[in-house]
Design a protein around this motif. Structure first.
Motif, mmCIF file in Angstrom:
data_model
loop_
_atom_site.group_PDB
_atom_site.id
_atom_site.type_symbol
_atom_site.label_atom_id
_atom_site.label_comp_id
_atom_site.label_asym_id
_atom_site.label_seq_id
_atom_site.Cartn_x
_atom_site.Cartn_y
_atom_site.Cartn_z
ATOM 1 N N LEU A 1 -0.690 2.149 3.187
ATOM 2 C CA LEU A 1 0.552 2.930 3.075
ATOM 3 C C LEU A 1 1.437 2.764 4.299
ATOM 4 O O LEU A 1 2.667 2.781 4.189
ATOM 5 C CB LEU A 1 0.219 4.410 2.875
ATOM 6 C CG LEU A 1 -0.090 4.843 1.440
ATOM 7 C CD1 LEU A 1 -0.704 6.233 1.415
ATOM 8 C CD2 LEU A 1 1.178 4.805 0.587
ATOM 9 N N TYR B 1 4.302 0.252 4.217
ATOM 10 C CA TYR B 1 5.562 0.552 3.546
ATOM 11 C C TYR B 1 6.482 1.433 4.402
ATOM 12 O O TYR B 1 7.692 1.369 4.292
ATOM 13 C CB TYR B 1 5.313 1.313 2.235
ATOM 14 C CG TYR B 1 4.468 0.600 1.224
ATOM 15 C CD1 TYR B 1 5.058 -0.140 0.197
ATOM 16 C CD2 TYR B 1 3.086 0.671 1.265
ATOM 17 C CE1 TYR B 1 4.271 -0.773 -0.756
ATOM 18 C CE2 TYR B 1 2.298 0.038 0.317
ATOM 19 C CZ TYR B 1 2.903 -0.680 -0.687
ATOM 20 O OH TYR B 1 2.126 -1.308 -1.628
ATOM 21 N N ASP C 1 7.579 11.257 1.739
ATOM 22 C CA ASP C 1 7.941 9.924 1.263
ATOM 23 C C ASP C 1 9.357 9.960 0.687
ATOM 24 O O ASP C 1 9.595 10.584 -0.354
ATOM 25 C CB ASP C 1 6.947 9.469 0.196
ATOM 26 C CG ASP C 1 7.156 8.019 -0.212
ATOM 27 O OD1 ASP C 1 8.222 7.463 0.095
ATOM 28 O OD2 ASP C 1 6.253 7.448 -0.848
ATOM 29 N N TYR D 1 7.365 2.319 -5.190
ATOM 30 C CA TYR D 1 6.751 3.593 -5.547
ATOM 31 C C TYR D 1 5.650 3.418 -6.597
ATOM 32 O O TYR D 1 4.700 4.191 -6.635
ATOM 33 C CB TYR D 1 7.784 4.603 -6.038
ATOM 34 C CG TYR D 1 7.226 6.009 -5.975
ATOM 35 C CD1 TYR D 1 7.031 6.624 -4.735
ATOM 36 C CD2 TYR D 1 6.832 6.680 -7.129
ATOM 37 C CE1 TYR D 1 6.466 7.885 -4.656
ATOM 38 C CE2 TYR D 1 6.264 7.948 -7.056
ATOM 39 C CZ TYR D 1 6.090 8.546 -5.811
ATOM 40 O OH TYR D 1 5.522 9.791 -5.724
ATOM 41 N N LYS E 1 2.795 2.630 -4.340
ATOM 42 C CA LYS E 1 2.403 3.785 -3.522
ATOM 43 C C LYS E 1 1.800 4.904 -4.364
ATOM 44 O O LYS E 1 0.918 5.630 -3.895
ATOM 45 C CB LYS E 1 3.609 4.287 -2.719
ATOM 46 C CG LYS E 1 3.993 3.359 -1.568
ATOM 47 C CD LYS E 1 4.955 3.995 -0.589
ATOM 48 C CE LYS E 1 6.345 4.083 -1.124
ATOM 49 N NZ LYS E 1 7.305 4.574 -0.110
ATOM 50 N N TYR F 1 -1.497 6.887 -3.478
ATOM 51 C CA TYR F 1 -1.557 8.342 -3.343
ATOM 52 C C TYR F 1 -2.696 8.928 -4.178
ATOM 53 O O TYR F 1 -3.407 9.833 -3.750
ATOM 54 C CB TYR F 1 -0.222 8.978 -3.751
ATOM 55 C CG TYR F 1 0.900 8.737 -2.773
ATOM 56 C CD1 TYR F 1 0.677 8.801 -1.404
ATOM 57 C CD2 TYR F 1 2.192 8.462 -3.224
ATOM 58 C CE1 TYR F 1 1.716 8.582 -0.501
ATOM 59 C CE2 TYR F 1 3.226 8.237 -2.328
ATOM 60 C CZ TYR F 1 2.986 8.291 -0.966
ATOM 61 O OH TYR F 1 4.000 8.078 -0.076
#
Length: 459
Positions: free
Chosen positions: A404, A407, A418, A445, A448, A452
């Motif tokens: 992560l 990014y 975020d 996203y 990500k 997450y």
């Protein structure tokens, strides 16, 4: 007024090109069902196919005869390409088709001109390779696309200078270096990436195990351009599929399609980063069920360093070196539903968590000869990850956090703030983004969101 007039003129020219192409299709025997039409309106991209009537599952939407397929053997320069076959070998296997396209695209007398004229500017495909480098690096940081594009451009430049340029200089009756430039070659690479098809290798029903291994070693068939088939756009939940027969290629509906709906083909199980890299578009988040994200094995190593004592570090470094020597151990791929490279993940976690004696046995045996780890797909599913050993969960959690950080700022990762999440949830704000910004957002996203979820499962 001048701008509107210019726009109308562009639309008129596009319609003329499309009508010329459709006439050519009839002339070459390409059969189009009366239930579909191609055009610009109500499609997700510049061209697309729509259902004019309700279509049932199993209907043939169009049939493309083999003589209407553009490949090196069907080009006017086929003789030269066959004669120079040995000189045209390359890692990509694309050079013969690209040379054929260089000639056919620029020849006013080309048999394929009504087809190729549909694309008057390949940069409209908007592959990341056509973005300014600064924009590409900023918008796609962490996704892996900038690195892939840099590799592509280096290979294209080398292929052109080492293989293509010597040949087109030698055969000046077909090619001219001033016209068939590196820039045009790069544009045509993007065209082949976005629109070409590869025919599957034939499979023998009665293959034994040795034959199966031979099949895996077979080189894939070279790409080919299939008029009309490349009009169809892609989504993961597609409704049509291309079938290959000895005499023709057929697009067949795989489920009912309602009147007015767009007909979608599939380019395969493609994550958004692959779609953007190869085709110049994405599926809006969260509709792409094939999205994936890579976690580098080096991030697992760094995560392990964070939980090992100083005394254990030399052994850990040796473990990492061994893993690097094992083929296919560069990254672990996670998808929407869990790990897609579970065997590799299993190996990485086991090796990093081995005692010194276990690791010595592992090295002496060059891996595991017989090792029953059960159903790895279940082990590394969402439910399975929750039940993993605490040390394994810590390693996955740490590697995920490090990924992560590729990014965004580490503090944003720690704080859970975020900015992409804000944009995704604020439809009005995301609608104001440029097309490139929106597509990059979908890629970032999408990746990500998988990370997450992984953080939550291993917390």
């Amino acid at each position: 007024m001048a701008t509107e007039a210019k726009r109308l003129k562009i639309v008129e020219h596009a319609e003329v090109r499309l009508n010329t192409f459709l006439t050519w299709c009839k002339d070459v025997g390409l059969e189009l069902s009366v239930k579909v039409c191609v055009g610009h309106e109500n499609t997700v991209a510049e061209y697309g196919m729509l259902a004019k009537e309700d279509i049932e599952e199993g209907e043939v939407l169009f049939t493309v005869p083999r003589k209407a397929i553009l490949l090196q053997e069907s080009s006017k320069v086929a003789g030269v390409l066959a004669q120079e076959e040995n000189a045209l070998e390359s890692a990509s296997n694309w050079v013969p088709l690209l040379l054929a396209l260089l000639h056919e695209y620029t020849s006013p007398q080309s048999y394929w001109r009504p087809y190729l004229s549909l694309w008057d500017d390949f940069r409209k495909l908007d592959h990341p390779m056509f973005w300014p480098k600064d924009e590409r690096d900023a918008l796609l940081k962490g996704t892996g696309i900038p690195e892939a594009v840099n590799t592509d451009l280096d290979k294209i430049h080398k292929e052109y200078s080492d293989v293509v340029l010597p040949l087109i200089t030698k055969y000046s009756e077909y090619w001219t270096p001033n016209i068939h430039t590196l820039d045009l070659y790069t544009n045509l690479v993007a065209f082949v990436m976005a629109y070409s098809f590869q025919e599957p290798n034939e499979e023998e029903d009665d293959d034994d195990d040795d034959d199966d291994e031979d099949d895996e070693d077979k080189a894939p068939n070279p790409p080919m351009m299939v008029p009309m088939a490349d009009m169809l756009n892609h989504i993961a939940n597609h409704n049509a599929n291309l079938e290959f027969t000895p005499d023709s290629l057929k697009m067949v509906s795989i489920r009912p399609i309602r009147k007015g709906d767009e007909v979608f083909n599939t380019y395969g199980q493609m994550a958004n980063w692959q779609l953007l890299h190869m085709y110049g578009f994405t599926e809006p988040f969260p509709s792409n069920s094939n999205d994936t994200v890579d976690i580098k094995v080096s991030d697992f190593y760094m995560a392990a360093k964070g939980i090992k004592s100083h005394v254990e570090l030399p052994l850990l470094e040796e473990k990492f070196k061994i893993l690097n020597q094992m083929e296919g151990n560069e990254v672990i791929i996670f998808g929407v539903q869990g790990c897609l490279t579970d065997a590799t993940l299993n190996t990485v976690l086991k090796v990093f968590c081995m005692s010194q004696d276990e690791f010595l046995d592992f090295k002496e045996n060059e891996g595991w000869e017989e090792d029953d780890d059960g159903d790895l797909a279940s082990t590394f599913s969402e439910e399975g990850v929750l039940k993993l050993k605490p040390i394994w969960k810590r390693l996955i959690h740490g590697a995920t956090r490090l990924t992560l950080c590729g990014y965004m700022d580490a503090n944003e990762v720690l704080d859970g703030k975020d900015p992409d999440k804000v944009l995704i949830e604020d439809k009005e704000a995301s609608a104001k983004l440029s097309c490139r910004q929106q597509r990059a957002l979908h890629v970032r996203y999408g990746q990500k969101s998988i990370l997450y979820k992984l953080l939550q499962l291993t917390n």
